[in-house]
Design an enzyme around this catalytic site. Structure first.
Site, PDB file in Angstrom:
ATOM      1  N   GLU B 175      -6.545 -12.193  -6.599  1.00 47.70           N
ATOM      2  CA  GLU B 175      -6.483 -11.226  -7.711  1.00 47.70           C
ATOM      3  C   GLU B 175      -5.501 -11.629  -8.806  1.00 47.70           C
ATOM      4  O   GLU B 175      -5.805 -11.549  -9.992  1.00 47.70           O
ATOM      5  CB  GLU B 175      -6.121  -9.827  -7.201  1.00 47.70           C
ATOM      6  N   HIS B 244      -6.305   1.867   1.110  1.00 50.49           N
ATOM      7  CA  HIS B 244      -7.552   1.787   0.353  1.00 50.49           C
ATOM      8  C   HIS B 244      -7.917   3.108  -0.313  1.00 50.49           C
ATOM      9  O   HIS B 244      -9.064   3.306  -0.700  1.00 50.49           O
ATOM     10  CB  HIS B 244      -8.697   1.334   1.263  1.00 50.49           C
TER      11      HIS B 244
END
Ligand SMILES: Cc1ncc(C[n+]2csc(CCOP(=O)(O)OP(=O)(O)O)c2C)c(N)n1
Ligand SMILES: [Mg+2]
Lengths: 332, 442
Positions: B175, B244
């Site tokens: 990322e 998450h």
């Protein structure tokens, strides 16, 4: 196009080119000395990282850069900007935080850019310029403009994880990028022996299949030669290349660093025996490519440029208070 | 001309120092770079190097002198064939910088569309990207699993087939690297769409979102733009635990130089994503996994696009204003139905844009209802509701008949257990209760 071909194929610099390199290195040296002086006078504040000692690296790289090539580096960026063709007045005025600076006084020493000269900063986060520069390489490939991204970072920066993320993508996608590690032996006060497992930083891309080589970064001729190889490799679609420039910074990390982590002898030795400017000067004289009068003339020219920049940087007004609110967003 | 050497400032904070030692005497020749003196600051002893070649003409401050103010002349350096003479140095005066006031965006009317088609949010997002990629060759998509796999949540379905591997790019799981790469491509004039598999993973890359994308225009004095979209599912999904399930709206909304969008319906998704891609600024685009499969009417018009910075009144009402974004808009609408049965007419505002917040629409509504409840999935502390409460104080204080009430996610990491997860998220009842409270109908 013809000129570019010749440049790429040439391995020996012409006498005129050598004199130009001398002049460019001297410009950086004098500019940085002046910046140090203005800092001392309180006209430049905050962080100010000087490039003195490392001049041969960027001059040797830019010497053989292609017309579409882009350049990105860290906060130690004044030299890169000057050699990329940016106006010393605009650079110095940014250091003093004035309206005439490249970022109109809103960036400072570490944050200057020139789209026109394809210089993309000036980045203050150690290592961040590596993926950013890989993105410049991505854009060169996407637009097929035949450019290569010159991505500079320090010996300390190559310990950042994002550098390896970039190596991986650059190699995977065969991006035209030359990673230039300016190994000046220190990351602030930590010597490379204390921060890097393995001192051969040019091998850090080996796991990704990226060729690398160590280069005498105190010799503009050696840098130029290696740059020809690396740029040719990247430009012809073979993917990235790593050049580890063995170099040295004479000054502290930034202006407030007394550099107690290294001996005086070490600095003196580099200065007296390996100085990139002195070395080239001796060669120019020995080969009869210039005489003392010629050197003096260059000295005078460079000094005049730097004096002009310093004067401009003090005469230029502070940014208008309304500037506080501009350039946050582009009005769509 | 002789050069006056001044007491240097050797650190950003130094105002005076001790001239510890002269390494050159009057009459000595000196080369630029040679050490002239040693200066003691509050932190360290530093060397003062000469910046010119010359001869030390006169030493003005003796070794051992303490408290020498920065910029005091300490020596005079002579050039070739010069002797000491009068000198002057001038320092530039400083100017005060006043602070300007923030101006809310003016309101603008949304056009009316003739025909609609039924689409899922997923399809709407895909169409938005495809349409923009067709019209602008500099737009490309990159992220994990966006190409061959067709998107981890199938949002990029069909894009690889239509646009090829040069413009729909599967990245490694990296990322920070690919967000940085995309910013660099943005500097060079391309228009990347960065898909984070979920916004949770954008934390790996937040340095580039903020330091490389949001701040560059300002730091470059307007020279270097970065037109880029960072998009992906945000907020709680379902039973995926704390790492998450998080709403990043307030994180990104905090930062000048970013625009932050949070669509609810498929029409929001399509119109706002097209606007985000066209926008010359960095845009953080917060989707929601639970909404991907939901269907809505989307204007069937090739020119359909929504304005950034404009909220939408989804339901008109006169008794209380409820603001919400993303999935919480539905919760607010459901609550409004329950409230109706009790005789409370709620006006539901779908914020659509979190930054810049459409203050005018919220204030106009509160001028009518005199009450407001802010609803969000995110945590309460320094959240979007906190911002709305402050904005109400600044812009609608005189119209409020009750204090602003925030309905937020519980101030805990998201639990996994089904019952706990439900307790951690705002439910319809919470909104109903809050609305009753501001209407003093408990
Ligand atoms: C992410 C990050 N961590 C720490 C710093 C503080 N810092 C600035 S420069 C520097 C040393 C970097 O050394 P190197 O990469 O060798 O570059 P050099 O300064 O020698 O050119 C550090 C730690 C920073 N700017 N960014
Ligand atoms: Mg270093």
């Amino acid at each position: 196009m013809a000129a570019k071909k010749k440049e790429r194929g040439a391995s020996e610099p012409t006498p005129e080119e050598l004199v130009r390199y001398y002049r460019e290195m001297l410009l950086i040296r004098r500019f940085e000395e002046k910046a140090g002086q203005l800092y001392g006078m309180g006209l430049i504040n905050g962080f100010c990282h000087l490039y003195i000692g490392q001049e041969a690296v960027v001059v040797g790289m830019q010497a053989v850069a292609g017309p579409a090539d882009s350049c990105i580096t860290s906060y130690r960026d004044h030299g890169h900007m000057l050699v990329c063709g940016m106006d010393p007045k605009g650079v110095m005025a940014e250091l003093t935080g004035r309206a005439g600076g490249y970022s109109r006084g809103k960036g400072g020493s570490m944050h200057m850019f020139s789209r026109e000269k394809r210089f993309y900063g000036g980045h203050g986060i150690v290592g961040a310029q590596v993926p950013l520069g890989t993105g410049l390489g991505f854009a060169h490939k996407y637009t097929k403009d035949d450019g290569v991204a010159h991505v500079y970072c320090g010996d300390g920066a190559v310990n950042q994880g994002q550098v390896y993320e970039s190596f991986n993508m650059a190699s995977l996608w065969k991006l035209p990028v030359v990673f230039v590690i300016e190994n000046n032996k220190y990351a602030m006060g930590t010597s490379s022996v204390r921060h890097a497992a393995g001192q051969e930083l040019y091998k850090r891309g080996a796991a990704y299949g990226i060729p690398g080589e160590p280069v005498n970064g105190m010799s503009v001729i050696a840098v130029r030669e290696a740059a020809i190889r690396a740029l040719e490799h990247a430009r012809s679609g073979n993917g990235p290349y790593i050049l580890e420039m063995n170099t040295y910074r004479y000054r502290g990390h930034s202006m407030s660093d007394p550099a107690k982590y290294r001996s005086k002898e070490e600095v003196t030795k580099m200065r007296e025996q390996h100085d990139p400017i002195d070395q080239l000067k001796e060669k120019l004289l020995a080969d009869g490519l210039i005489d003392e009068a010629g050197l003096k003339e260059i000295d005078r020219e460079v000094k005049a440029l730097v004096t002009e920049a310093a004067e401009f940087s003090q005469a230029s007004p502070e940014p208008d208070p309304s500037e506080l609110w501009t350039d946050v967003l582009i009005e769509a | 001309m002789p050069i006056e050497i001044l007491m240097p400032a050797l650190s950003p904070t130094m105002t005076e120092g001790k001239l510890a030692k002269w390494l050159k005497a009057e009459g000595d020749a000196i080369k630029s770079g040679e050490v002239l003196a040693e200066i003691e600051t509050d932190k360290a002893t530093m060397e003062l190097e000469s910046i010119e070649d010359g001869v030390v003409g006169k030493i003005l401050v003796a070794a051992g002198t303490e408290g020498v103010a920065v910029n005091t002349p300490i020596a005079v350096l002579l050039g070739e064939g010069e002797d000491a003479s009068a000198l002057s140095a001038a320092a530039a005066p400083a100017a005060a910088v006043p602070v300007a006031a923030l101006v809310p965006l003016p309101a603008a009317a949304e056009p009316v569309y003739a025909s609609f088609k039924r689409q899922t949010v997923r399809e709407a997002l895909r169409d938005a990207m495809a349409e923009e990629m067709r019209s602008d060759a500099s737009v490309f998509l990159l992220g994990e699993e966006v190409a061959q796999y067709q998107g981890a949540y199938k949002v990029s379905q069909g894009l690889l087939e239509e646009f090829g591997a040069e413009r729909v790019i599967d990245t490694p799981i990296t990322e920070m690297g690919f967000a940085g790469l995309a910013c660099g491509a943005g500097y060079a004039g391309l228009k990347p769409i960065v898909e984070f598999m979920t916004m949770n993973f954008s934390m790996q890359a937040i340095d580039h979102v903020i330091n490389s994308a949001a701040k560059t225009l300002y730091m470059s004095g307007g020279q270097l733009q970065c037109s880029i979209v960072f998009r992906g599912p945000n907020g709680a999904a379902s039973r995926v635990g704390a790492q998450h399930s998080q709403d990043y709206a307030s994180w990104y909304a905090h930062c000048p130089g970013l625009k932050v969008l949070a669509p609810w319906s498929a029409a929001d998704a399509k119109g706002l994503l097209k606007a985000a891609i066209r926008d010359p600024n960095p845009v953080v685009f917060l989707e929601n996994e639970l909404l991907y499969g939901q269907s809505f009417d989307v204007p069937d018009d090739p020119d359909f696009v929504l304005p950034i910075g404009k909220a939408k009144v989804e339901r008109a009402g006169t008794h209380v204003t409820i603001t919400a974004y993303s999935r919480m808009v539905q919760v607010a609408l459901d609550a409004a139905e329950l409230l109706k049965a009790e005789g409370i007419e709620a006006e539901v505002i779908n914020l659509r844009t979190i930054r810049p917040l459409d203050i005018a629409t919220i204030v106009d509504s509160v001028k009518k209802t005199n009450r407001i409840v802010s609803l969000e999935e995110g945590w309460p502390v320094a959240g979007i509701g906190s911002e709305i409460a402050a904005v109400m104080m600044e812009h609608a204080f005189d119209w409020l008949d009750a204090p602003v009430v925030r309905v937020c996610g519980a101030d805990v990491p998201m639990p996994y257990a089904a019952n706990l997860e439900k307790l951690a998220l705002p439910q319809i009842e919470h909104v109903v209760e809050a609305a009753r409270a501001v209407c003093y109908r408990r």
